[in-house]
Design a protein around this motif. Structure first.
Motif, PDB file in Angstrom:
ATOM      1  N   ARG A  70       7.442 -24.112 -72.327  1.00 26.68           N
ATOM      2  CA  ARG A  70       7.508 -22.699 -71.952  1.00 26.68           C
ATOM      3  C   ARG A  70       8.429 -22.558 -70.749  1.00 26.68           C
ATOM      4  NH1 ARG A  70       2.368 -18.712 -70.560  1.00 26.68           N
ATOM      5  NH2 ARG A  70       3.590 -16.869 -70.006  1.00 26.68           N
ATOM      6  N   PHE A  71       9.457 -21.736 -70.890  1.00 25.47           N
ATOM      7  CA  PHE A  71      10.352 -21.437 -69.776  1.00 25.47           C
ATOM      8  C   PHE A  71       9.795 -20.230 -69.028  1.00 25.47           C
ATOM      9  CE2 PHE A  71      13.044 -23.680 -72.801  1.00 25.47           C
ATOM     10  CZ  PHE A  71      13.680 -24.602 -71.979  1.00 25.47           C
ATOM     11  N   ASN A  72       9.377 -20.464 -67.807  1.00 23.06           N
ATOM     12  CA  ASN A  72       8.790 -19.389 -67.013  1.00 23.06           C
ATOM     13  C   ASN A  72       9.903 -18.637 -66.281  1.00 23.06           C
ATOM     14  OD1 ASN A  72       6.160 -20.272 -67.708  1.00 23.06           O
ATOM     15  ND2 ASN A  72       6.320 -21.889 -66.174  1.00 23.06           N
ATOM     16  N   ARG A  73      10.138 -17.417 -66.723  1.00 24.07           N
ATOM     17  CA  ARG A  73      11.205 -16.589 -66.174  1.00 24.07           C
ATOM     18  C   ARG A  73      10.607 -15.404 -65.424  1.00 24.07           C
ATOM     19  NH1 ARG A  73      13.121 -18.334 -71.311  1.00 24.07           N
ATOM     20  NH2 ARG A  73      15.213 -19.225 -71.257  1.00 24.07           N
ATOM     21  N   ASN A  74      11.453 -14.681 -64.727  1.00 23.06           N
ATOM     22  CA  ASN A  74      11.004 -13.490 -64.027  1.00 23.06           C
ATOM     23  C   ASN A  74      10.944 -12.311 -64.998  1.00 23.06           C
ATOM     24  OD1 ASN A  74      13.781 -13.685 -64.279  1.00 23.06           O
ATOM     25  ND2 ASN A  74      14.192 -12.388 -62.498  1.00 23.06           N
ATOM     26  N   THR A  75      10.040 -12.444 -65.950  1.00 20.44           N
ATOM     27  CA  THR A  75       9.867 -11.438 -66.992  1.00 20.44           C
ATOM     28  C   THR A  75       8.423 -11.481 -67.476  1.00 20.44           C
ATOM     29  OG1 THR A  75      10.439 -10.835 -69.267  1.00 20.44           O
ATOM     30  CG2 THR A  75      10.668 -13.135 -68.668  1.00 20.44           C
ATOM     31  N   PRO A  76       7.872 -10.348 -67.898  1.00 18.19           N
ATOM     32  CA  PRO A  76       6.496 -10.332 -68.392  1.00 18.19           C
ATOM     33  C   PRO A  76       6.353 -10.776 -69.835  1.00 18.19           C
ATOM     34  CG  PRO A  76       7.383  -8.112 -68.381  1.00 18.19           C
ATOM     35  CD  PRO A  76       8.430  -8.990 -67.751  1.00 18.19           C
ATOM     36  N   HIS A  77       7.420 -11.267 -70.464  1.00 16.64           N
ATOM     37  CA  HIS A  77       7.365 -11.537 -71.896  1.00 16.64           C
ATOM     38  C   HIS A  77       7.620 -13.001 -72.253  1.00 16.64           C
ATOM     39  CE1 HIS A  77       7.103  -7.255 -72.394  1.00 16.64           C
ATOM     40  NE2 HIS A  77       8.270  -7.070 -71.790  1.00 16.64           N
ATOM     41  N   ASP A  78       7.304 -13.909 -71.336  1.00 21.72           N
ATOM     42  CA  ASP A  78       7.465 -15.328 -71.637  1.00 21.72           C
ATOM     43  C   ASP A  78       6.410 -15.793 -72.634  1.00 21.72           C
ATOM     44  OD1 ASP A  78       9.670 -15.901 -70.104  1.00 21.72           O
ATOM     45  OD2 ASP A  78       8.494 -16.258 -68.304  1.00 21.72           O
ATOM     46  N   ASP A  79       6.771 -16.766 -73.449  1.00 21.42           N
ATOM     47  CA  ASP A  79       5.810 -17.399 -74.347  1.00 21.42           C
ATOM     48  C   ASP A  79       6.328 -18.788 -74.669  1.00 21.42           C
ATOM     49  OD1 ASP A  79       3.585 -17.791 -75.835  1.00 21.42           O
ATOM     50  OD2 ASP A  79       3.924 -16.130 -77.225  1.00 21.42           O
ATOM     51  N   TYR A  80       5.483 -19.612 -75.258  1.00 24.52           N
ATOM     52  CA  TYR A  80       5.900 -20.969 -75.605  1.00 24.52           C
ATOM     53  C   TYR A  80       6.972 -20.949 -76.685  1.00 24.52           C
ATOM     54  CZ  TYR A  80       2.228 -23.092 -72.806  1.00 24.52           C
ATOM     55  OH  TYR A  80       1.448 -23.493 -71.753  1.00 24.52           O
ATOM     56  N   GLU A  81       7.912 -21.884 -76.588  1.00 23.03           N
ATOM     57  CA  GLU A  81       8.981 -22.010 -77.585  1.00 23.03           C
ATOM     58  C   GLU A  81       8.393 -22.449 -78.924  1.00 23.03           C
ATOM     59  OE1 GLU A  81      12.475 -21.462 -76.641  1.00 23.03           O
ATOM     60  OE2 GLU A  81      11.299 -20.532 -75.047  1.00 23.03           O
ATOM     61  N   ASN A  82       9.126 -22.199 -79.988  1.00 23.80           N
ATOM     62  CA  ASN A  82       8.627 -22.533 -81.322  1.00 23.80           C
ATOM     63  C   ASN A  82       8.633 -24.032 -81.605  1.00 23.80           C
ATOM     64  OD1 ASN A  82       8.132 -19.856 -82.052  1.00 23.80           O
ATOM     65  ND2 ASN A  82      10.262 -19.546 -82.681  1.00 23.80           N
ATOM     66  N   THR A  83       9.579 -24.763 -80.997  1.00 22.40           N
ATOM     67  CA  THR A  83       9.689 -26.198 -81.270  1.00 22.40           C
ATOM     68  C   THR A  83       8.520 -26.961 -80.654  1.00 22.40           C
ATOM     69  OG1 THR A  83      12.099 -26.000 -81.209  1.00 22.40           O
ATOM     70  CG2 THR A  83      11.173 -28.226 -81.043  1.00 22.40           C
ATOM     71  N   VAL A  84       7.988 -27.920 -81.405  1.00 24.22           N
ATOM     72  CA  VAL A  84       6.966 -28.818 -80.870  1.00 24.22           C
ATOM     73  C   VAL A  84       7.513 -30.243 -80.912  1.00 24.22           C
ATOM     74  CG1 VAL A  84       5.009 -27.360 -81.494  1.00 24.22           C
ATOM     75  CG2 VAL A  84       5.852 -29.061 -83.133  1.00 24.22           C
ATOM     76  N   TYR A  85       7.032 -31.084 -80.008  1.00 24.99           N
ATOM     77  CA  TYR A  85       7.548 -32.444 -79.860  1.00 24.99           C
ATOM     78  C   TYR A  85       6.383 -33.430 -79.890  1.00 24.99           C
ATOM     79  CZ  TYR A  85      11.340 -29.639 -77.829  1.00 24.99           C
ATOM     80  OH  TYR A  85      12.305 -28.700 -77.597  1.00 24.99           O
TER      81      TYR A  85
END
Length: 341
Positions: free
Chosen positions: A102-117
């Motif tokens: 999850r890239f935590n940005r200065n936005t209220p709409h962050d979420d985890y990326e679709n790719t899993v590792y």
């Protein structure tokens, strides 16, 4: 050990240093536990410095930890061991576990990326590539919103169990935590709860100050106007500070979706003065700050809100005139409000 270097807020650190406020072994460990500006290894090293440099003491009464313990040093050794085991578990490749970014940005709409590792190293490599790409982007085309930090979470399939690490933009692990579901089932993590408690940390802030917090909260943003800090009320007994002895909270005004609300944010020593120019919906908080400090009246606050809202609507509807978002008459009124501050 320089405990002031472990404060997330340079303003609070400087204030405590200037007034000569010191911290005992337990209080220092609480501050280090809350630190997100130092790496995991630096924090563990600081815990060891406490054991070697600070006098031992009893563990004070803590809301989440009822055992009477005469040696805090021994508890801190348990905490170090638990943290190191958690890190080892996080990095270990396990069948039935995946990593999510999850890239935590200065936005209220962050979420985890679709790719899993399936391997942590692969997740980290992709994270660093993403950060590098953003930093190398042309200044005029820089990707917005900006990445503040990154969260990598290890999740176990068919389970709610997880381990979450906050990663710096350079790739260092900063903090690591087992999710509450897993923590509750492991008595060995109980000592960690003692560091989640109230300690007295003096701050330079007063009612009405405009402050901010480095980590963006998706529901509250990261800019606030102070109503009251927990250490300003008689041990949390005021009508505003509806809290128990475990809380280090600040009741604040904040902006969300164009509306001003009030709520509490946790661990007030993380706050620092907001010195940047606020733009967009956050602009109203400048005038809320002036109002709370009795520098403008309610009429002027409501007028500022009306003008900002009108300009927002105007900007959204007329996008053929970039840079001409505030008309001269509205700009003049807002400048008069600024002078009052």
């Amino acid at each position: 050990m320089d405990i002031y270097s472990f404060f997330n807020s340079p303003d609070v650190a400087e204030h405590c240093k200037n007034i000569g406020h010191t911290f005992n072994a337990f209080e220092s460990a609480v501050i280090i536990n809350q630190c997100y500006t130092k790496s995991f290894d630096e924090r563990i090293s600081a815990y060891r410095d406490i054991i070697s440099e600070y006098p031992d003491m009893e563990v004070p009464p803590v809301f989440h930890y009822e055992k009477h313990t005469e040696s805090f040093h021994k508890v801190l050794e348990q905490i170090i061991s638990c943290e190191e085991r958690t890190l080892e578990k996080f990095l270990e490749h396990e069948t039935g576990a995946v990593y999510r970014v999850r890239f935590n940005r200065n936005t209220p709409h962050d979420d985890y990326e679709n790719t899993v590792y399936t391997v942590y190293e692969k997740a980290l490599n992709d994270v660093l590539e993403e950060i590098k790409g953003e930093e190398e982007a042309d200044e005029g085309l820089r990707i917005h919103p900006k990445i503040l930090n990154v969260t990598i979470q290890k999740r176990y399939l068919d389970s709610d169990d997880c381990i979450t690490a906050m990663i710096s933009k350079s790739g260092s692990i900063m903090t690591i935590d087992i999710g509450y579901c897993r923590r509750g089932s492991h008595d060995e993590r109980e000592p960690l709860d003692i560091l989640d408690c109230y300690i007295h940390v003096p701050t330079p802030f007063k009612k009405g100050d405009l402050v901010e917090y480095d980590l963006y909260d998706s529901s509250m943003g990261n800019v606030f106007v102070i109503q009251e800090l927990s250490h300003d009320s008689p041990r949390h007994e005021s009508s505003i500070m509806r809290s128990d002895t475990n809380d280090m909270i600040a009741w604040v005004y904040y902006q969300s979706d164009g509306q001003v609300n009030c709520e509490c944010m946790h661990f007030y020593p993380n706050l620092r003065y907001c010195k940047r120019e606020l733009v967009g919906d956050e602009s109203i908080l400048k005038y809320v700050s002036l109002f709370v400090q009795d520098k403008i009246c309610l009429c002027e606050l409501l007028a500022a809100q009306k003008f900002l809202l009108a300009d927002k609507i105007r900007t959204e509807q007329i996008d053929n005139f970039p840079g001409n978002t505030i008309s001269p008459d509205i700009q003049g009124l807002l400048e008069n409000f600024k002078k009052k501050g």
